[in-house]
Design a protein around this motif. Structure first.
Motif, PDB file in Angstrom:
ATOM      1  N   GLY A 116       0.830  -1.199   0.000  1.00  0.00           N
ATOM      2  CA  GLY A 116       0.000   0.000   0.000  1.00  0.00           C
ATOM      3  C   GLY A 116       0.864   1.247   0.000  1.00  0.00           C
TER       4      GLY A 116
ATOM      5  N   SER B 295      -3.916   0.334  -2.207  1.00  0.00           N
ATOM      6  CA  SER B 295      -3.691  -0.615  -1.120  1.00  0.00           C
ATOM      7  C   SER B 295      -4.105  -2.018  -1.504  1.00  0.00           C
ATOM      8  CB  SER B 295      -4.460  -0.197   0.128  1.00  0.00           C
ATOM      9  OG  SER B 295      -4.245  -1.123   1.175  1.00  0.00           O
TER      10      SER B 295
ATOM     11  N   LYS C 249       0.204   5.699   0.155  1.00  0.00           N
ATOM     12  CA  LYS C 249      -0.754   6.795   0.235  1.00  0.00           C
ATOM     13  C   LYS C 249       0.009   8.097   0.423  1.00  0.00           C
ATOM     14  CE  LYS C 249      -4.870   8.295   2.834  1.00  0.00           C
ATOM     15  NZ  LYS C 249      -5.772   7.947   3.975  1.00  0.00           N
TER      16      LYS C 249
ATOM     17  N   SER D 122      -3.889   7.199  -3.389  1.00  0.00           N
ATOM     18  CA  SER D 122      -3.904   6.101  -2.431  1.00  0.00           C
ATOM     19  C   SER D 122      -4.152   4.789  -3.156  1.00  0.00           C
ATOM     20  CB  SER D 122      -4.992   6.323  -1.382  1.00  0.00           C
ATOM     21  OG  SER D 122      -5.027   5.260  -0.455  1.00  0.00           O
TER      22      SER D 122
END
Length: 253
Positions: A86, A245, A88, A243
Motif C-alpha cells: 500500500g 492498497s 498513500k 492512495s
C-alpha cells in the motif's frame, strides 16, 4: 575568505552530483496512477539501496538479533523479502504512508557470530537446548507514516521526510487445532508457541523495522522528488494526493 567559500561550494556540488549519478540506475519513476510501478520501484530500492549500499553511503541493514539463553540468540528476518502492499500520499496534512508485507522468520541461532542485544523483557525461564534449533515463519505487516515537507533547492523539489510513525503487526498463527499425535503437526505447534512467546519480549517496531525504514529518509534527502514521482500536466507536488492498497490492515496515522 571568499575563495575558501567557493571551494567548499564546489566540493559540495560535486559530491551531490556523484551521489545522484551512482544511485540513478536504481530509481524507477512512477506516475501517480500506477500502483504496479510503485511496487516495482519499492523492490528496486529494497534490493539496491534500503538494505544498504556502500557506494552511496547507505549503511547495511543489520538483522535484529537478541539474547535468548543457553548460548543462543533469536534472529528476526524477512524485510529483505518485503513487498509494497500500500502507498498513500496526502497533501493536507502532508504525510506519506507505506504498507509493507513480509514473511517474518524467527530463528534461534548460536551466539558465536556477534554480541546479541538484550531483549526489552528478559526471559525468566529457558528450556534446556534441543536440536535442531527452534525456528518458525509467520508474517508481518509494517505500516510506516512519514510526515513530510517540500523543500526547493536549485529549482528542484525535494521531499524531506520527518521521523516516521510505525505500526508493526506480527502474525504468528494459533496452531492449537493441529493434531498432536502427528509428529509434523506437533512440531509446528511447538515452534509456533515458542515463536509467539519469544516476540513478546521485544519491541519489533523499534529494533526490527526502524533501522530499515530510516534508510528511506536518508535517501530522500539527496534526490529530487521527480525521480520518484512523475506529474501529469494538471498536477502539482504541493497538492498531490493518491492512495493504493492491497494490505489486510489499516495503519494508524
Amino acid at each position: 575568505m571568499r575563495v575558501c567559500l567557493l571551494v567548499v561550494l564546489s566540493v559540495s556540488y560535486c559530491a551531490s552530483k556523484v551521489y545522484v549519478d551512482k544511485i540513478d540506475r536504481y530509481i524507477i519513476s512512477c506516475h501517480t496512477t500506477d500502483f504496479e510501478c510503485f511496487k516495482r520501484q519499492y523492490k528496486a530500492l529494497r534490493d539496491n539501496v534500503l538494505l544498504g549500499n556502500d557506494r552511496i553511503g547507505i549503511p547495511t541493514y543489520e538483522h535484529y538479533v537478541f539474547a535468548y539463553g543457553g548460548g543462543t540468540c533469536v534472529k528476526l528476518t524477512g524485510l529483505e523479502e518485503s513487498e509494497l502492499a500500500g502507498i498513500k500520499l496526502e497533501s493536507e496534512p502532508k504525510k506519506l504512508t507505506l504498507v509493507l508485507e513480509l514473511p517474518l522468520r524467527i530463528q534461534q541461532v548460536k551466539d558465536t557470530i556477534k554480541v546479541c542485544a538484550r531483549p526489552d523483557r528478559e526471559f525468566n525461564f529457558i528450556q534446556p537446548q534441543k536440536n535442531p534449533l527452534m525456528r518458525f515463519t509467520g508474517n508481518a505487516t509494517i505500516g510506516i507514516t512519514y510526515p513530510y515537507k517540500l523543500k526547493k533547492k536549485k529549482g528542484l523539489i525535494y521531499m524531506q521526510l520527518e521521523d516516521e510513525n510505525l505500526d508493526v503487526i506480527l502474525d504468528i498463527p494459533d496452531l492449537s487445532h493441529f493434531h498432536l499425535n502427528s509428529e509434523v503437526e506437533a512440531k509446528l505447534y511447538e515452534w509456533s508457541e515458542w515463536a509467539y512467546e519469544v516476540v513478546q519480549h521485544v519491541d519489533a517496531a523499534e529494533y526490527f523495522a526502524l533501522p530499515y525504514t530510516t534508510q528511506l529518509r536518508t535517501l530522500m534527502e539527496h534526490l529530487p522528488l521527480y525521480r520518484f514521482i512523475m506529474l501529469y500536466p494538471d498536477e502539482e507536488y504541493h497538492d498531490l494526493h493518491f492512495s493504493f492498497s492491497e494490505a489486510t490492515v489499516v495503519t494508524n496515522p
